[in-house]
Scaffold this motif. Sequence first.
Motif, PDB file in Angstrom:
ATOM      1  N   MET A   1       0.843  -1.197   0.000  1.00 48.03           N
ATOM      2  CA  MET A   1       0.000   0.000   0.000  1.00 48.03           C
ATOM      3  C   MET A   1       0.876   1.244   0.000  1.00 48.03           C
ATOM      4  O   MET A   1       1.809   1.365   0.785  1.00 48.03           O
ATOM      5  CB  MET A   1      -0.890   0.007   1.249  1.00 48.03           C
ATOM      6  N   THR A   2       0.627   2.177  -0.880  1.00 47.77           N
ATOM      7  CA  THR A   2       1.413   3.391  -0.974  1.00 47.77           C
ATOM      8  C   THR A   2       1.027   4.375   0.128  1.00 47.77           C
ATOM      9  O   THR A   2      -0.146   4.595   0.396  1.00 47.77           O
ATOM     10  CB  THR A   2       1.196   4.062  -2.342  1.00 47.77           C
ATOM     11  N   THR A   3       2.022   4.962   0.765  1.00 48.12           N
ATOM     12  CA  THR A   3       1.762   5.948   1.803  1.00 48.12           C
ATOM     13  C   THR A   3       1.198   7.213   1.174  1.00 48.12           C
ATOM     14  O   THR A   3       1.738   7.701   0.180  1.00 48.12           O
ATOM     15  CB  THR A   3       3.060   6.290   2.551  1.00 48.12           C
ATOM     16  N   PRO A   4       0.098   7.752   1.684  1.00 50.02           N
ATOM     17  CA  PRO A   4      -0.467   8.979   1.122  1.00 50.02           C
ATOM     18  C   PRO A   4       0.553  10.105   1.116  1.00 50.02           C
ATOM     19  O   PRO A   4       1.356  10.223   2.049  1.00 50.02           O
ATOM     20  CB  PRO A   4      -1.637   9.291   2.078  1.00 50.02           C
ATOM     21  N   PRO A   5       0.562  10.928   0.073  1.00 46.85           N
ATOM     22  CA  PRO A   5       1.539  12.017   0.001  1.00 46.85           C
ATOM     23  C   PRO A   5       1.386  12.990   1.163  1.00 46.85           C
ATOM     24  O   PRO A   5       0.272  13.302   1.595  1.00 46.85           O
ATOM     25  CB  PRO A   5       1.224  12.690  -1.343  1.00 46.85           C
ATOM     26  N   ASN A   6       2.545  13.433   1.677  1.00 51.98           N
ATOM     27  CA  ASN A   6       2.606  14.405   2.771  1.00 51.98           C
ATOM     28  C   ASN A   6       2.082  13.867   4.100  1.00 51.98           C
ATOM     29  O   ASN A   6       1.824  14.649   5.018  1.00 51.98           O
ATOM     30  CB  ASN A   6       1.870  15.706   2.407  1.00 51.98           C
ATOM     31  N   LEU A   7       1.894  12.555   4.206  1.00 50.10           N
ATOM     32  CA  LEU A   7       1.595  11.935   5.501  1.00 50.10           C
ATOM     33  C   LEU A   7       2.928  11.444   6.057  1.00 50.10           C
ATOM     34  O   LEU A   7       3.529  10.508   5.536  1.00 50.10           O
ATOM     35  CB  LEU A   7       0.615  10.777   5.355  1.00 50.10           C
ATOM     36  N   ILE A   8       3.411  12.101   7.088  1.00 50.31           N
ATOM     37  CA  ILE A   8       4.751  11.868   7.623  1.00 50.31           C
ATOM     38  C   ILE A   8       4.680  11.005   8.882  1.00 50.31           C
ATOM     39  O   ILE A   8       3.825  11.225   9.738  1.00 50.31           O
ATOM     40  CB  ILE A   8       5.453  13.204   7.960  1.00 50.31           C
ATOM     41  N   THR A   9       5.575  10.043   8.980  1.00 55.12           N
ATOM     42  CA  THR A   9       5.683   9.198  10.179  1.00 55.12           C
ATOM     43  C   THR A   9       7.004   9.489  10.867  1.00 55.12           C
ATOM     44  O   THR A   9       8.055   9.473  10.223  1.00 55.12           O
ATOM     45  CB  THR A   9       5.629   7.706   9.810  1.00 55.12           C
ATOM     46  N   ARG A  10       6.950   9.734  12.153  1.00 55.24           N
ATOM     47  CA  ARG A  10       8.170   9.945  12.933  1.00 55.24           C
ATOM     48  C   ARG A  10       8.189   8.946  14.090  1.00 55.24           C
ATOM     49  O   ARG A  10       7.204   8.790  14.798  1.00 55.24           O
ATOM     50  CB  ARG A  10       8.255  11.371  13.463  1.00 55.24           C
ATOM     51  N   ARG A  11       9.335   8.269  14.242  1.00 61.20           N
ATOM     52  CA  ARG A  11       9.484   7.263  15.300  1.00 61.20           C
ATOM     53  C   ARG A  11      10.644   7.633  16.205  1.00 61.20           C
ATOM     54  O   ARG A  11      11.615   8.236  15.770  1.00 61.20           O
ATOM     55  CB  ARG A  11       9.726   5.876  14.683  1.00 61.20           C
ATOM     56  N   TRP A  12      10.545   7.235  17.449  1.00 56.21           N
ATOM     57  CA  TRP A  12      11.638   7.435  18.394  1.00 56.21           C
ATOM     58  C   TRP A  12      11.582   6.336  19.450  1.00 56.21           C
ATOM     59  O   TRP A  12      10.567   5.672  19.621  1.00 56.21           O
ATOM     60  CB  TRP A  12      11.557   8.823  19.037  1.00 56.21           C
ATOM     61  N   THR A  13      12.707   6.147  20.121  1.00 60.56           N
ATOM     62  CA  THR A  13      12.807   5.112  21.147  1.00 60.56           C
ATOM     63  C   THR A  13      12.963   5.761  22.503  1.00 60.56           C
ATOM     64  O   THR A  13      13.860   6.591  22.709  1.00 60.56           O
ATOM     65  CB  THR A  13      14.003   4.186  20.868  1.00 60.56           C
ATOM     66  N   ARG A  14      12.114   5.392  23.433  1.00 59.69           N
ATOM     67  CA  ARG A  14      12.185   5.949  24.793  1.00 59.69           C
ATOM     68  C   ARG A  14      13.307   5.260  25.560  1.00 59.69           C
ATOM     69  O   ARG A  14      13.853   4.244  25.145  1.00 59.69           O
ATOM     70  CB  ARG A  14      10.845   5.752  25.501  1.00 59.69           C
ATOM     71  N   LYS A  15      13.667   5.808  26.704  1.00 54.36           N
ATOM     72  CA  LYS A  15      14.731   5.227  27.509  1.00 54.36           C
ATOM     73  C   LYS A  15      14.413   3.793  27.909  1.00 54.36           C
ATOM     74  O   LYS A  15      15.307   2.976  28.107  1.00 54.36           O
ATOM     75  CB  LYS A  15      14.966   6.072  28.769  1.00 54.36           C
ATOM     76  N   SER A  16      13.141   3.482  28.040  1.00 52.21           N
ATOM     77  CA  SER A  16      12.723   2.126  28.414  1.00 52.21           C
ATOM     78  C   SER A  16      12.918   1.142  27.266  1.00 52.21           C
ATOM     79  O   SER A  16      12.798  -0.059  27.453  1.00 52.21           O
ATOM     80  CB  SER A  16      11.250   2.132  28.826  1.00 52.21           C
ATOM     81  N   GLY A  17      13.215   1.655  26.060  1.00 56.02           N
ATOM     82  CA  GLY A  17      13.345   0.793  24.891  1.00 56.02           C
ATOM     83  C   GLY A  17      12.083   0.733  24.063  1.00 56.02           C
ATOM     84  O   GLY A  17      12.074   0.177  22.961  1.00 56.02           O
TER      85      GLY A  17
END
Length: 352
Positions: A1-17
């Motif tokens: 499935m193609t990601t809709p244009p201009n829909l941004i995903t941001r991920r990060w990892t907390r100290k707990s993992g």
Amino acid sequence: MTTPPNLITRRWTRKSGEVRCCYYYRKGRAEGRALIKLGSDYAEAVRKYAGIIGVQIEPAIPNSVEDVYRDYMKWATTSSPLSTRTIKDRQGYWANLGPVYGQCCIDELEPGSVFEYFELRSSQASAKKELKFLQTMCNWAKSRGKMRGANPCSGIMQQLPVSEGRSIYVEDTWYQLALQHSSELVRNALEFTYLFANRPDETSKARFDHIEGDELVVELAKTKGKGLKEKRVHLDGPRLDFISRMRRKSISSFYIVSDEQGQRVRPDQAKFKAAWKAARDAAAAEAKALGIPFTRFQLRDIRAKAATDIARDHGIEAARLMLGHTTQKQTAAYIRSVKGAGKMAFLNADKG
């Protein structure tokens, strides 16, 4: 499935993992490409996205690969025997897999898409590592009833030809040029890694309170779940001199190799990477001016140099003990061919 244009995903990892993510709508250039927060739930984010642009968007795929990945990482960070390094590596693999497979139904994955991913990826060595993780994740999902279809990677990984091993031997001239042009921080990391035949992560984590009597105890995070948990290195000669020099630094620290604030040095941090790049750039420039060869080696290549040098001078059993391996076969994979000496000469030698 193609990601809709201009829909941004941001991920990060907390100290707990724990891995967290959030979705955003990115406005156009005329509006400064500002981001509108859509929340952490993909289905809800898609609904908000549709409201902003005024069109119908396909709803979230049930049992998507991203859903399985989130469940997998929750298991990995809470109840799995996986090391922190392994978890971090797999999060890195997902950074490339996610945009391609994230919104696909996991039961509809096919081998053809695996081949296509491998062939289109700029680094096929990285692609194979990422697809191995996809294979692992699918097996994990099937064993827990989260996947009913066939594993798209089963039986085809060996058909993805790529050399994943490294065969480089860091010549003494390369090593000395790199030391000569390194900052104090990088030079200390290089010397410690070589003298103790460490992995970069082992160099980063080593502390003064890991010294017991005349031995440094190095935790082997990569193998502690299935092999040796630690190695003990006797402190004498150059190793003792190095530890003594680190103790005399003006800035006190818990860590044997530390920065000017006494903080732990992480080889993957931007500050260290920039200094290490500058050292190799300068070493390469001097080598060129002198008319001698120079190969830009990586920090992890120093462990293989240490193994090769120890095997040459003291035999492979001494190298095995220094690297913390359970078998000589593991150590043999680190032994490199050196000009003037065949590889088998190292493997057959046993002076110590």
